[in-house]
Design a protein around this motif. Structure first.
Motif, PDB file in Angstrom:
ATOM      1  N   UNK A 601      47.565 116.270 129.242  1.00 52.99           N
ATOM      2  CA  UNK A 601      46.706 116.013 128.074  1.00 52.99           C
ATOM      3  C   UNK A 601      45.464 116.905 128.118  1.00 52.99           C
ATOM      4  N   UNK A 602      45.030 117.289 126.921  1.00 50.95           N
ATOM      5  CA  UNK A 602      43.766 118.036 126.793  1.00 50.95           C
ATOM      6  C   UNK A 602      42.655 117.023 126.571  1.00 50.95           C
ATOM      7  N   UNK A 610      39.465 120.384 129.366  1.00 51.74           N
ATOM      8  CA  UNK A 610      40.661 121.148 129.683  1.00 51.74           C
ATOM      9  C   UNK A 610      41.875 120.263 129.807  1.00 51.74           C
ATOM     10  N   UNK A 611      42.902 120.794 130.515  1.00 47.99           N
ATOM     11  CA  UNK A 611      44.186 120.113 130.670  1.00 47.99           C
ATOM     12  C   UNK A 611      44.207 119.374 132.005  1.00 47.99           C
ATOM     13  N   UNK A 612      44.630 118.098 131.963  1.00 47.51           N
ATOM     14  CA  UNK A 612      44.748 117.302 133.187  1.00 47.51           C
ATOM     15  C   UNK A 612      45.984 117.762 133.949  1.00 47.51           C
ATOM     16  N   UNK A 613      45.770 118.238 135.172  1.00 42.34           N
ATOM     17  CA  UNK A 613      46.895 118.675 135.999  1.00 42.34           C
ATOM     18  C   UNK A 613      47.445 117.528 136.841  1.00 42.34           C
ATOM     19  N   UNK A 614      46.576 116.797 137.548  1.00 45.16           N
ATOM     20  CA  UNK A 614      47.023 115.662 138.374  1.00 45.16           C
ATOM     21  C   UNK A 614      45.837 114.778 138.713  1.00 45.16           C
ATOM     22  N   UNK A 615      46.151 113.509 138.963  1.00 45.69           N
ATOM     23  CA  UNK A 615      45.152 112.552 139.432  1.00 45.69           C
ATOM     24  C   UNK A 615      45.449 112.267 140.893  1.00 45.69           C
ATOM     25  N   UNK A 624      40.483 124.340 132.716  1.00 47.00           N
ATOM     26  CA  UNK A 624      39.758 124.656 131.482  1.00 47.00           C
ATOM     27  C   UNK A 624      40.512 125.698 130.664  1.00 47.00           C
ATOM     28  N   UNK A 625      40.025 125.957 129.450  1.00 51.57           N
ATOM     29  CA  UNK A 625      40.700 126.887 128.546  1.00 51.57           C
ATOM     30  C   UNK A 625      40.752 128.294 129.109  1.00 51.57           C
ATOM     31  N   UNK A 649      47.373 120.456 122.506  1.00 44.32           N
ATOM     32  CA  UNK A 649      46.322 121.395 122.857  1.00 44.32           C
ATOM     33  C   UNK A 649      45.797 122.172 121.638  1.00 44.32           C
ATOM     34  N   UNK A 650      45.367 121.527 120.534  1.00 48.52           N
ATOM     35  CA  UNK A 650      44.733 122.260 119.426  1.00 48.52           C
ATOM     36  C   UNK A 650      43.400 122.819 119.913  1.00 48.52           C
ATOM     37  N   UNK A 651      43.209 124.139 119.698  1.00 49.21           N
ATOM     38  CA  UNK A 651      42.033 124.797 120.251  1.00 49.21           C
ATOM     39  C   UNK A 651      41.186 125.377 119.102  1.00 49.21           C
ATOM     40  N   UNK A 652      39.951 124.938 118.979  1.00 44.70           N
ATOM     41  CA  UNK A 652      39.110 125.418 117.868  1.00 44.70           C
ATOM     42  C   UNK A 652      38.684 126.873 118.066  1.00 44.70           C
ATOM     43  N   UNK A 653      38.498 127.571 116.932  1.00 37.21           N
ATOM     44  CA  UNK A 653      38.000 128.952 116.961  1.00 37.21           C
ATOM     45  C   UNK A 653      36.944 129.115 115.864  1.00 37.21           C
ATOM     46  N   UNK A 654      35.807 129.684 116.213  1.00 39.76           N
ATOM     47  CA  UNK A 654      34.713 129.903 115.256  1.00 39.76           C
ATOM     48  C   UNK A 654      34.264 131.366 115.340  1.00 39.76           C
ATOM     49  N   UNK A 655      34.337 132.098 114.162  1.00 33.12           N
ATOM     50  CA  UNK A 655      33.964 133.509 114.111  1.00 33.12           C
ATOM     51  C   UNK A 655      32.918 133.696 113.005  1.00 33.12           C
ATOM     52  N   UNK A 656      31.773 134.327 113.351  1.00 32.92           N
ATOM     53  CA  UNK A 656      30.714 134.616 112.360  1.00 32.92           C
ATOM     54  C   UNK A 656      30.576 136.137 112.195  1.00 32.92           C
TER      55      UNK A 656
END
Length: 751
Positions: A601-602, A610-615, A624-625, A649-656
């Protein structure tokens, strides 16, 4: 050919049936039985010839004669001039008997090996007669009832007692010996060749002035015998001897309290005579094993008792009555002394009521003493009781009987040659067997858990080999009689290695099993199963470590009370020193109980995104990304808010973009429209999450803001999608003739 085989088989079958019938019809009653009856016990020896059966009963010396029909015997028992009807039945497949004796009541018994012939006795001198009487009664008291017949041969009864049944005579002889046993004397002080045909030996009682006059008389045959007084005189003597005890006779088990040196020696010999019963514990209780670790006292005590018994049987022992029975006499008693060491009975402590035991110096020297006495011929004056067999002594006698030079002592190693050779052979054989056993066990384990890892297979195979070899070597010290100074080091070391081997094996088995469960959990819909398996693995391995620690402590005879006390004190310090670790452990439990996320899960937290690898047992690993691996303590993670974005894993992107040159209304609108079309038609972006437009007008240009959401599974896919979009953005600006400012393509993560 087949007919010939059938004929031969038929002949052999017939011969076997005839042999069986002959054995059952002409020898089923032949043998020796250890019997118990209403008035005592003894041995019954029978011989069957046809249907006629004859035999004897010891120690009473009765003669048996009669006839047997199958499993039933009817006859008589001749006791002097009297004859008593006797009926017996074979039961238990011929291994036991049950019946009734007209003169003794019920009789039962079990078949035993033929009793060894009793040693010849001598009544040539008064000393010989007294020695035979005392030693035979002592043997009978150890459970060897056949010796009572020898005691009867060494005494002279008055006419009234001779008229009584044989059982009553034996009871009278026992009663007289009990009085003799209340006195203290040395048999070698008795005169060998007195002037007349009678002599009186004064037997004195400790702690009193009472004297028991023991009379010996020479018969017409020249043999000397102990004269047993009649019942009236016996009662008077008993009263005077028991006065110092308040008129109370010693109980049958009073000597087990080890109040005197005589009690100690008697308990030891009688215990050795009943080694397979309760005697083992009683004999070992007479040994002062203070210097031996608790974990070794049982096996080492058995070995020391066997060595001590054999040494005393070789050097000889004449009468318990030569040892003080006075509890107030605290002086040590030396039973044997040589250059190799001594055998001494002494109080086991400074207390006034400390029990008498074979002292610590005797225990330490008994190996040397027993080895020194090996060459001695069996003593004629043997102690009461017998020498119980043991695995070490059986192996030693067998090996040295075949090759006597193997009995040579190796001073440097402290072993005999045969012991060193046997230990070396045992180690080689244990390793070979362990290698053979480990392979199939490892194969089965790998198939059960579907494990294919070479590392896991080799670790399991070596662990099983190590464990099997150690387990095979555990009984070696006992069977080979390895001295205590070896056992004190090698014993705990081998046991510790066995514990380590078991721990390593269980460690790998637990890891393999949990890996198998993890594969199963990954196929389930629940997001917390894999976390539960991960935490379970940590708990089980912690349990393995704790169990191994306790096992090693037990192997080195560390007291459980001291260990718990140390853990209690250390536990407080450990709790203060490891409170963060404990907090992280319970944090992992909280994560499993609430299940806020699953592996893959992200998540977004104030600590990491980031993504959970293991507990794990202490922490959770998050990637992390940008690929950075962040290890977050479970205690900290359980105390913050967690945003779970799932596995997509939807990843936001912001460009100005800052347009500085060539900007007109039409060009800017076409530029924005081209970018929107580019994002909507790219499958790597979510079309419903695309937002573009002019975000501001500044002194040096127009600001265009582009917000979108990437729908990718890996960091590589994200980088490729960003790269393609930015290249297309530059191309669209160039097409419209727009000049971009220095702040172009500033990427900012969407909050």
């Amino acid at each position: 050919m087949n007919a010939l085989r059938i004929l031969v088989c038929s002949i052999w079958t017939g011969l076997l049936l005839l042999a069986t019938a002959a054995a059952s019809g002409d020898g089923g009653w032949t043998g020796t039985w250890e019997i118990t009856s209403a008035d005592g016990g003894g041995h019954l020896a029978l011989v069957q010839r046809g249907d006629a059966v004859t035999g004897t009963v010891t120690p009473i010396g009765s003669e048996i004669e009669g006839k047997a029909v199958g499993d039933r015997f009817e006859g008589t028992r001749k006791d002097g001039e009297r004859r008593h009807a006797l009926v017996l039945s074979l039961t238990g497949g011929g291994e036991s008997i049950l019946g009734h004796d007209e003169g003794r009541g019920w009789i039962s018994g079990v078949r035993v090996a033929a009793a060894e012939a009793l040693p010849a006795i001598s009544l040539a001198t008064p000393r010989d007669a007294l020695r035979t009487f005392v030693q035979s009664c002592a043997q009978e008291r150890c459970g060897l009832s056949e010796y009572l017949g020898q005691a009867a041969r060494a005494v002279e009864l008055d006419p009234d007692m001779l008229a009584q049944p044989r059982a009553a005579q034996f009871a009278h002889i026992r009663a007289y010996f009990d009085l003799v046993d209340l006195t203290t004397f040395r048999i070698w002080d008795v005169e060998d060749f007195p002037a007349g045909d009678e002599m009186v030996v004064p037997l004195r009682q400790a702690r009193s002035e009472v004297v028991l006059p023991l009379m010996l008389r020479r018969a017409a045959s020249g043999e000397w015998r102990v004269v047993v007084p009649g019942e009236v005189e016996l009662a008077a003597r008993r009263k005077s001897l028991l006065a110092v005890r308040g008129g109370v006779a010693p109980s049958a088990l009073e000597h087990l309290q080890l109040k005197s040196a005589r009690d100690c020696v008697r308990t030891f010999f009688e215990g050795m005579a009943d080694w397979d019963g309760r005697g083992r514990e009683r004999a070992i209780s007479t040994l002062d094993l203070t210097d031996i670790p608790d974990g070794l006292r049982d096996t080492e005590g058995e070995l020391i008792a066997g060595l001590l018994c054999r040494a005393l049987h070789r050097v000889g022992f004449i009468g318990l009555q030569g040892i003080s029975d006075d509890p107030l006499n605290r002086d040590p008693v030396v039973l044997f002394r040589s250059q190799a060491g001594s055998i001494v009975v002494a109080p086991s402590g400074p207390e006034a009521n400390a029990p008498f035991k074979f002292d610590r110096a005797t225990i330490a020297a008994i190996w040397r003493v027993e080895h020194e006495t090996i060459g001695l011929a069996p003593a004629s004056d043997a102690p009461p009781g017998g020498i119980p067999p043991g695995p070490y002594f059986t192996i030693r006698d067998l090996v040295t009987g075949v090759a006597p030079p193997l009995r040579a002592h190796m001073p440097i190693l402290g072993l005999e040659v045969w012991q060193f050779v046997a230990i070396a052979i045992s180690i080689v054989c244990a390793i070979a067997v362990a290698r053979l056993v480990a392979r199939p066990i490892t194969g089965v384990a790998m198939r059960v858990f579907h494990a294919v890892s070479d590392t896991g297979r080799l670790a399991t195979q070596y662990s099983v080999s190590f464990l099997v070899a150690i387990l095979l070597l555990l009984p070696v010290p006992e069977y080979l009689g390895v001295p205590r100074w070896y056992i004190e080091v090698l014993g705990p070391t081998v046991e510790s290695l066995a514990v380590v081997g078991i721990a390593i094996l269980v460690w790998h088995v637990v890891g393999t099993a949990c890996a198998h469960l993890m594969r199963i959990a990954s196929r389930t819909a629940s997001t917390g199963d894999d976390l539960a398996v991960s935490l379970l693995l940590g708990c089980l391995r912690l349990g393995v470590l704790v169990a191994a620690f306790l096992g090693i402590a037990a192997a080195w005879s560390i007291s459980g009370t001291h260990l718990l006390a140390g853990l209690g004190i250390g536990g407080v310090a450990l709790a203060f020193g490891s409170q963060n670790t404990i907090s992280h452990f319970f944090g992992a439990g909280t994560i499993i109980a609430d299940r806020p996320f699953g592996a893959g899960d992200w998540i977004q937290t104030p600590i990491a995104t980031g993504v959970v690898e293991r507990v794990g047992f202490r922490s959770t690993r998050v990637t992390a990304a940008d690929g950075t691996v962040v290890t977050v303590p479970n205690g900290a993670l359980a105390g913050v808010s967690i945003v779970n974005l799932g596995k997509r894993r939807p990843r936001p992107m912001s460009v100005q973009v800052l347009v500085m040159q060539g900007a007109t209304l039409e060009k800017v609108e076409r530029f924005i429209a081209a970018l929107r079309e580019r994002l909507v038609t790219d499958a790597r972006f979510l079309p419903d999450r695309v937002a573009l437009g002019v975000s501001g007008i500044v002194s040096n240009g127009i600001q265009v803001q582009c917000n979108a959401t990437l729908n990718v599974a890996t960091d590589q896919e994200e980088a490729e999608a960003r790269h393609a979009f930015l290249v297309d953005l530059l191309a669209a600006a160039e097409t419209e003739g727009l000049g971009l400012g220095p702040q172009f393509a500033r990427l900012e993560p969407k909050p």
